[in-house]
Design a protein around this motif. Structure first.
Motif, PDB file in Angstrom:
ATOM      1  N   ASP A 147       0.824  -1.203   0.000  1.00  0.00           N
ATOM      2  CA  ASP A 147       0.000   0.000   0.000  1.00  0.00           C
ATOM      3  C   ASP A 147       0.865   1.262   0.000  1.00  0.00           C
ATOM      4  O   ASP A 147       0.412   2.336   0.406  1.00  0.00           O
ATOM      5  N   LEU A 148       2.100   1.150  -0.457  1.00  0.00           N
ATOM      6  CA  LEU A 148       3.006   2.295  -0.447  1.00  0.00           C
ATOM      7  C   LEU A 148       2.540   3.365  -1.423  1.00  0.00           C
ATOM      8  O   LEU A 148       2.063   3.053  -2.520  1.00  0.00           O
ATOM      9  N   GLN A 149       2.685   4.614  -1.022  1.00  0.00           N
ATOM     10  CA  GLN A 149       2.408   5.725  -1.918  1.00  0.00           C
ATOM     11  C   GLN A 149       3.482   6.799  -1.741  1.00  0.00           C
ATOM     12  O   GLN A 149       4.217   6.801  -0.753  1.00  0.00           O
ATOM     13  N   ALA A 150       3.583   7.672  -2.738  1.00  0.00           N
ATOM     14  CA  ALA A 150       4.621   8.698  -2.722  1.00  0.00           C
ATOM     15  C   ALA A 150       4.566   9.515  -1.433  1.00  0.00           C
ATOM     16  O   ALA A 150       3.494   9.925  -0.999  1.00  0.00           O
ATOM     17  N   GLY A 151       5.722   9.715  -0.844  1.00  0.00           N
ATOM     18  CA  GLY A 151       5.830  10.478   0.391  1.00  0.00           C
ATOM     19  C   GLY A 151       5.970   9.611   1.623  1.00  0.00           C
ATOM     20  O   GLY A 151       6.375  10.107   2.688  1.00  0.00           O
ATOM     21  N   ASP A 152       5.656   8.311   1.528  1.00  0.00           N
ATOM     22  CA  ASP A 152       5.840   7.422   2.676  1.00  0.00           C
ATOM     23  C   ASP A 152       7.326   7.291   2.996  1.00  0.00           C
ATOM     24  O   ASP A 152       8.184   7.365   2.101  1.00  0.00           O
TER      25      ASP A 152
END
Length: 422
Positions: free
Chosen positions: A363-368
């Motif tokens: 569930d990774l998204q940009a900014g993590d």
């Protein structure tokens, strides 16, 4: 980031080779988990054969093996550089000692020369007196100038007085001559010693200078060798990347064919274990804040890594052994980036992971923020943090000697992720 960075993503400072080998290990793991799943349906769409995948794996392994062999050569080259540094330092120390001895000898020679000059001057005065005595004796027709003085004495008392004075003068002239002779002998001996000392010192200085030049030449040669091997390493890593790309493509084709045939689904990346501390699961978060943090970090691409450096105020001086370097360590970069987005997070990587809402690997998204450690199952082993950019890329401050840069995401020793904007 803290001191433990050096054990993550390849460990040692020369991580290029180990990174390549790590990538190979990942490809092998994927192949074992996905690529070699047996086809159980005779009607399955055609995918790459086992022999094709095995051949691609063998090609990648062959390049990795060459890189492993090269790693030994790089270690030997570095040892040669270190030995050259040590030899150069020893020769420099020896040169400085010989130079000090030379300067001392020069001072002693100068003193001896001054003493010899004084003795020569004194000798010149005495010789002048002797010449004057000889001239008077010749002009008066006598070799004894006191004879006239004695003969012309008016009384016996005056005769005795003049005789005593003449005798004293003669004795003084004799003493002066003796003293000048001694000084001349001393000056001659001193000059000889000075010349010998200077000659020896000059020889030692030449020898030390020559030895230093040899050491410097050896060091330059060793560095050149290391640079050449580094170029070869880069070439091999390019080959390895190409081989792995082919292998990954084949594995992907096999997995797609297997899924179409309703074979067992491809395993998903394992969800990181629940860490100690805050176990709150992240919501969707603020895309705007995440982008602000990303932009802030990307604004420092190329800035040197500084151990212990940077934080909410921006780049800062590193601590020993990076004293004097202005930059970021890994957690300093992430703290600064989110500070620019108005989000305050802890300074060190383990505290960042412990305090912030967790994100599963699928569930990774940009900014993590993504984290690695020495033990993927233990959050207390975290040693490194980076900002996930999406598309399997991160921006990070890797380690001493490196700079803030964008890198491909890796999964070895991956511990987990958090979402500061949630």
């Amino acid at each position: 980031m803290q001191a433990g960075l050096r054990v993550v993503a390849g460990g040692a400072k020369r991580n290029g080779v180990r990174t390549a080998l790590r990538m190979t290990g990942t490809a092998v793991a994927v192949a074992l988990a996905v690529g070699f799943a047996p086809a159980v349906a005779t009607a399955a769409p055609r995918g790459p054969s086992d022999s094709q995948i095995a051949a691609a794996q063998a090609a990648a392994d062959a390049v990795a093996s060459r890189i492993g062999a090269l790693s030994g050569q790089l270690s030997a080259a570095q040892a040669a550089v270190d030995a050259a540094h040590a030899e150069s330092a020893l020769k420099l120390d020896e040169f400085q000692a010989r130079q000090a001895a030379y300067e001392d000898a020069q001072q002693r020679a100068d003193a001896a020369a001054a003493a010899a000059a004084k003795a020569t001057a004194d000798l010149g005065v005495a010789r002048g007196q002797i010449v004057s005595f000889a001239r008077r004796s010749y002009m008066e027709g006598s070799t004894y100038t006191g004879a006239a003085a004695l003969i012309t004495a008016a009384s016996p008392a005056e005769l005795i007085q003049r005789a005593a004075l003449l005798e004293a003068a003669g004795s003084h002239r004799s003493d002066v001559l003796d003293q000048v002779t001694v000084l001349q002998e001393q000056a001659t001996a001193t000059e000889a010693v000075a010349r010998t000392t200077l000659s020896e010192a000059a020889t030692l200085q030449e020898q030390a200078t020559a030895a230093l030049a040899v050491a410097q030449t050896a060091e330059i040669s060793a560095r050149g060798q290391a640079a050449a091997l580094g170029t070869q390493q880069a070439q091999l890593q390019t080959e390895l990347a190409a081989a792995q790309q082919q292998l990954t493509g084949l594995i992907g084709e096999r997995a797609a064919a297997a899924r179409t045939a309703q074979v067992a689904p491809t395993p998903k990346p394992a969800t990181p274990p629940a860490p100690s501390g805050n176990t709150t699961r992240a919501g969707s978060g603020s895309a705007s804040a995440a982008q602000t943090a990303i932009d802030a970090a990307m604004g420092y691409l190329g800035l040197p890594y500084a151990w212990g450096g940077g934080g909410t105020r921006g780049p800062g001086p590193g601590m020993d052994p990076d004293e004097g370097i202005i930059g970021f360590d890994c957690s300093g970069l992430t703290q600064y980036a989110y500070g620019q987005a108005g989000i305050s997070i802890p300074r060190n990587s383990r505290s960042q992971y412990s305090a912030l809402p967790k994100v599963s690997s699928n569930d990774l998204q940009a900014g993590d923020l993504v984290f690695w450690g020495t033990d993927a199952s233990d959050p207390d082993s975290i040693t490194h943090v980076a900002i996930y950019l999406g598309g399997s890329q991160v921006v990070q401050a890797p380690q001493s000697g490196d700079v803030v840069k964008v890198s491909t995401m890796w999964w070895r020793n991956y511990v987990g992720a958090v979402r500061p904007s949630a």
